[in-house]
Design an enzyme around this catalytic site. Structure first.
Site, mmCIF file in Angstrom:
data_model
loop_
_atom_site.group_PDB
_atom_site.id
_atom_site.type_symbol
_atom_site.label_atom_id
_atom_site.label_comp_id
_atom_site.label_asym_id
_atom_site.label_seq_id
_atom_site.Cartn_x
_atom_site.Cartn_y
_atom_site.Cartn_z
ATOM 1 N N THR A 93 0.829 -1.187 0.000
ATOM 2 C CA THR A 93 0.000 0.000 0.000
ATOM 3 C C THR A 93 0.874 1.252 0.000
ATOM 4 O O THR A 93 1.824 1.368 0.779
ATOM 5 C CB THR A 93 -0.909 0.029 1.239
ATOM 6 N N ASN A 118 1.798 -8.885 11.504
ATOM 7 C CA ASN A 118 2.482 -7.631 11.177
ATOM 8 C C ASN A 118 1.659 -6.439 11.642
ATOM 9 O O ASN A 118 0.436 -6.464 11.639
ATOM 10 C CB ASN A 118 2.780 -7.555 9.668
ATOM 11 N N PHE A 122 1.614 0.757 7.096
ATOM 12 C CA PHE A 122 1.769 1.474 5.813
ATOM 13 C C PHE A 122 3.095 2.240 5.736
ATOM 14 O O PHE A 122 3.134 3.397 5.315
ATOM 15 C CB PHE A 122 0.616 2.462 5.572
ATOM 16 N N SER A 182 -6.750 -2.619 6.305
ATOM 17 C CA SER A 182 -5.577 -2.843 7.154
ATOM 18 C C SER A 182 -5.955 -2.592 8.613
ATOM 19 O O SER A 182 -6.578 -1.581 8.931
ATOM 20 C CB SER A 182 -4.442 -1.908 6.761
ATOM 21 N N ASN A 184 -3.884 -1.900 10.865
ATOM 22 C CA ASN A 184 -2.787 -1.167 11.494
ATOM 23 C C ASN A 184 -2.854 0.348 11.311
ATOM 24 O O ASN A 184 -1.922 1.056 11.663
ATOM 25 C CB ASN A 184 -1.449 -1.704 10.972
ATOM 26 N N THR A 185 -3.938 0.831 10.730
ATOM 27 C CA THR A 185 -4.163 2.273 10.629
ATOM 28 C C THR A 185 -5.469 2.564 11.363
ATOM 29 O O THR A 185 -6.538 2.153 10.900
ATOM 30 C CB THR A 185 -4.247 2.713 9.146
ATOM 31 N N LYS A 224 -10.466 -3.747 -1.271
ATOM 32 C CA LYS A 224 -9.915 -4.877 -0.497
ATOM 33 C C LYS A 224 -10.542 -4.872 0.886
ATOM 34 O O LYS A 224 -10.494 -3.868 1.589
ATOM 35 C CB LYS A 224 -8.397 -4.771 -0.401
ATOM 36 N N THR A 252 -9.016 -11.652 1.282
ATOM 37 C CA THR A 252 -9.121 -10.627 2.294
ATOM 38 C C THR A 252 -7.740 -10.130 2.733
ATOM 39 O O THR A 252 -6.724 -10.726 2.378
ATOM 40 C CB THR A 252 -9.782 -11.164 3.608
ATOM 41 N N ASN A 253 -7.789 -9.125 3.599
ATOM 42 C CA ASN A 253 -6.589 -8.647 4.276
ATOM 43 C C ASN A 253 -6.293 -9.569 5.477
ATOM 44 O O ASN A 253 -6.873 -10.648 5.593
ATOM 45 C CB ASN A 253 -6.815 -7.204 4.734
ATOM 46 N N THR A 254 -5.442 -9.131 6.390
ATOM 47 C CA THR A 254 -5.089 -9.927 7.577
ATOM 48 C C THR A 254 -6.200 -9.836 8.629
ATOM 49 O O THR A 254 -7.040 -8.938 8.588
ATOM 50 C CB THR A 254 -3.783 -9.399 8.189
ATOM 51 N N GLY A 275 -1.509 -16.042 6.890
ATOM 52 C CA GLY A 275 -0.984 -17.391 6.752
ATOM 53 C C GLY A 275 -2.015 -18.446 7.088
ATOM 54 O O GLY A 275 -3.223 -18.184 7.082
ATOM 55 N N GLY A 304 -4.115 -17.036 3.436
ATOM 56 C CA GLY A 304 -3.830 -18.407 3.868
ATOM 57 C C GLY A 304 -3.694 -19.418 2.759
ATOM 58 O O GLY A 304 -3.954 -20.598 2.961
ATOM 59 N N TYR A 325 0.893 -14.285 -0.183
ATOM 60 C CA TYR A 325 1.873 -13.521 0.584
ATOM 61 C C TYR A 325 2.589 -14.468 1.544
ATOM 62 O O TYR A 325 3.705 -14.935 1.259
ATOM 63 C CB TYR A 325 1.236 -12.339 1.336
HETATM 64 C C1 LIG Z 1 4.101 -8.091 6.364
HETATM 65 C C2 LIG Z 1 2.809 -7.876 5.648
HETATM 66 C C3 LIG Z 1 2.512 -6.621 5.136
HETATM 67 C C4 LIG Z 1 1.313 -6.410 4.471
HETATM 68 N N1 LIG Z 1 1.057 -5.175 3.945
HETATM 69 C C5 LIG Z 1 -0.096 -4.975 3.255
HETATM 70 C C6 LIG Z 1 -0.355 -3.735 2.652
HETATM 71 O O1 LIG Z 1 0.444 -2.812 2.707
HETATM 72 N N2 LIG Z 1 -1.540 -3.578 1.996
HETATM 73 C C7 LIG Z 1 -2.466 -4.589 1.884
HETATM 74 O O2 LIG Z 1 -3.510 -4.404 1.267
HETATM 75 N N3 LIG Z 1 -2.223 -5.799 2.428
HETATM 76 C C8 LIG Z 1 -1.070 -6.016 3.108
HETATM 77 N N4 LIG Z 1 -0.823 -7.229 3.656
HETATM 78 C C9 LIG Z 1 -1.863 -8.274 3.551
HETATM 79 C C10 LIG Z 1 -1.621 -9.233 2.394
HETATM 80 O O3 LIG Z 1 -1.663 -8.568 1.157
HETATM 81 C C11 LIG Z 1 -2.686 -10.356 2.411
HETATM 82 O O4 LIG Z 1 -3.947 -9.780 2.163
HETATM 83 C C12 LIG Z 1 -2.737 -11.088 3.732
HETATM 84 O O5 LIG Z 1 -1.449 -11.279 4.253
HETATM 85 C C13 LIG Z 1 -3.419 -12.442 3.608
HETATM 86 O O6 LIG Z 1 -2.715 -13.277 2.723
HETATM 87 P P1 LIG Z 1 -1.680 -14.405 3.219
HETATM 88 O O7 LIG Z 1 -2.364 -15.213 4.282
HETATM 89 O O8 LIG Z 1 -1.355 -15.188 1.974
HETATM 90 O O9 LIG Z 1 -0.503 -13.697 3.751
HETATM 91 C C14 LIG Z 1 0.373 -7.472 4.339
HETATM 92 C C15 LIG Z 1 0.678 -8.724 4.861
HETATM 93 C C16 LIG Z 1 1.879 -8.941 5.513
HETATM 94 C C17 LIG Z 1 2.165 -10.317 6.067
#
Ligand SMILES: Cc1cc2nc3c(=O)[nH]c(=O)nc-3n(C[C@H](O)[C@H](O)[C@H](O)COP(=O)(O)O)c2cc1C
Length: 350
Positions: A93, A118, A122, A182, A184-185, A224, A252-254, A275, A304, A325
Site C-alpha cells: 500500500t 504484522n 503502511f 488494514s 494497522n491504521t 480490499k 481478504t486482508n489480515t 498465513g 492463507g 503472501y
Molecule cells: C508483512 C505484511 C505486510 C502487508 N502489507 C499490506 C499492505 O500494505 N496492503 C495490503 O492491502 N495488504 C497487506 N498485507 C496483507 C496481504 O496482502 C494479504 O492480504 C494477507 O497477508 C493475507 O494473505 P496471506 O495469508 O497469503 O498472507 C500485508 C501482509 C503482511 C504479512
C-alpha cells in the site's frame, strides 16, 4: 517440473534468512532477489510454470496467481518479483506522502503455525517514488497498485488521500485497489461500512470516470476487505459495491483474530495475522461475497494460501484470481507453480 535445484536452493536461502529477525530477512531476501536478477541468475529459483491464461477485469493474465500487496510496498523490486512466474503483481500500500510506519519490531514470524503477524502501519516512500518506479519498470506483466491514507490524515478526510493516490497512479497502473482493511491504521476499517463506504466509493468512481475520459484508458477500481466481517456485513458491502459499480473485490486482508496461534509465544503481538490460520475465515468471506453478488463481480481470493489445494478452494468459492503472501514467504516460488496447477485441474474438472 520444478527443478530439484530451484527447490533446494530456495530451502537453503530461506533457512539462512529465517535466522535473522523477520523484517531484516524480508529486506535481505528482496535485495538478494534483485541481485540474482542483475546477475541473470533468477532462473536458479524460478520454477517452470505452465501458462493458464485468464481474462478478468478487462485484462489478460498469463496465469491467475498473483503476489499480494505489502511485500513490495514501493515497487522497488518489481522486475525481480515479476520474473518469478506470478501472473500479476500488486504493489503498495502506498500513501500520498512518505511515512515511516510503526516502531520496530513490527513483523513476527510464527513458523510453527505457518503464520505472520504484522503491524507495519503502511511504511512507504510515498506515491511519487512508486510512480517513478513504475515508469522505469522493465516488467511488462500486470501491475496493480494498492492505495491507502496517511496516518496523519484524519479518517474524515481519507477520501482526499485516496483521490490523490488514484490520480497519481492512474496512468501507470493496470488496476487500483482501495485498501480499507488494514488493521494497522486506526479507524481505517470503519470506512468499510454504510454511508462512509458509499460516499468514498462514489467519489473514487467519479474520479475514475474523469481520468478515463482524460486518458482514454480504463483502469479498474477494486476494494480490499477484511476477513473479520459477519455474513450480514459482507452482504451490505456487496450491495454497496454493486450499487457504486466497483469493478471487483479482493478478499481478504489480515485478521485481528488469534484463533490458531493461541499457544505461540508471539501469538499475542498486536497487528494483523496472516498465513495458515487465516485460510478458512478468508475463504468464507470470499464465498459470501460471491453468493451476495450472484457471481457477477470479479473476486480475487487471498488469505492463507499455503498449498495448491487452498488456491483451488478459493477458486471453488468464487475467486477468478488468487494472491499469495505468507505462503510465498514459507514456500517460495514453488508455491506459484503448485497453485497454477491446482487451478488448472479445477478448470478441467467436470
Ligand atoms: C508483512 C505484511 C505486510 C502487508 N502489507 C499490506 C499492505 O500494505 N496492503 C495490503 O492491502 N495488504 C497487506 N498485507 C496483507 C496481504 O496482502 C494479504 O492480504 C494477507 O497477508 C493475507 O494473505 P496471506 O495469508 O497469503 O498472507 C500485508 C501482509 C503482511 C504479512
Amino acid at each position: 517440473m520444478v527443478t530439484p535445484l530451484s527447490f533446494w536452493l530456495f530451502r537453503c536461502i530461506r533457512s539462512l534468512l529465517f535466522l535473522l529477525p523477520a523484517e531484516t530477512s524480508h529486506e535481505w531476501g528482496l535485495k538478494g532477489l534483485e541481485l540474482l536478477r542483475r546477475w541473470h541468475l533468477l532462473w536458479l529459483i524460478r520454477p517452470r510454470i505452465a501458462p493458464l491464461p485468464v481474462r478478468v477485469l478487462g485484462l489478460a493474465f498469463p496465469n491467475p496467481v498473483g503476489l499480494a500487496a505489502g511485500l513490495d510496498k514501493n515497487a522497488d523490486y518489481l522486475d525481480a518479483l515479476g520474473a518469478l512466474g506470478f501472473g500479476f503483481i500488486e504493489v503498495g500500500t502506498v500513501t500520498p506522502k512518505p511515512q515511516p510506519g510503526n516502531p520496530t519490531p513490527r513483523l513476527f514470524r510464527l513458523a510453527q503455525e505457518r503464520a505472520i503477524i504484522n503491524r507495519m502501519g503502511f511504511n512507504n516512500l510515498g506515491v511519487d517514488h512508486l510512480v517513478e518506479n513504475l515508469k522505469r519498470r522493465r516488467y511488462r506483466g500486470i501491475v496493480g497498485v494498492n492505495i491507502g491514507k496517511n496516518l496523519t490524515t484524519p479518517v474524515e478526510d481519507a477520501a482526499q488521500d485516496y483521490l490523490a493516490c488514484l490520480r497519481a497512479v492512474y496512468a501507470v497502473a493496470d488496476y487500483v485497489v482501495v485498501n480499507l482493511s488494514s488493521p494497522n491504521t486506526p479507524g481505517l476499517r470503519a470506512l468499510q461500512f454504510g454511508e462512509p463506504l458509499a460516499r468514498l466509493l462514489r467519489l473514487l468512481k467519479d474520479e475514475q470516470q474523469a481520468l478515463m475520459q482524460a486518458t482514454k484508458r480504463r483502469v479498474p477500481l477494486l476494494l480490499k476487505v477484511a476477513p473479520d466481517l459477519s455474513e450480514a456485513e459482507v452482504r451490505e458491502i456487496a450491495r454497496t459495491v454493486l450499487r457504486e459499480s466497483v469493478d471487483g473485490v479482493i478478499a481478504t486482508n489480515t485478521t485481528l483474530s488469534r484463533a490458531g496461534v493461541e499457544h505461540s509465544p508471539q501469538g499475542n503481538e498486536a497487528g494483523g495475522l496472516s498465513g495458515a490460520p487465516l485460510t478458512q475465515a478468508s475463504t468464507t468471506v470470499l464465498y459470501h461475497l460471491w453468493d451476495a453478488t450472484s457471481g457477477r463481480l470479479p473476486l480475487i481470493g487471498v488469505g492463507g494460501i499455503m498449498q495448491g489445494a487452498d488456491a483451488a478452494q478459493k477458486g471453488e468459492a468464487g475467486a477468478s484470481l488468487v494472491q499469495l503472501y505468507s505462503g510465498f514467504i514459507y514456500r517460495g516460488p514453488t508455491l506459484i507453480r503448485e497453485c497454477v496447477r491446482a487451478l488448472k485441474a479445477l478448470r478441467h474438472s467436470p
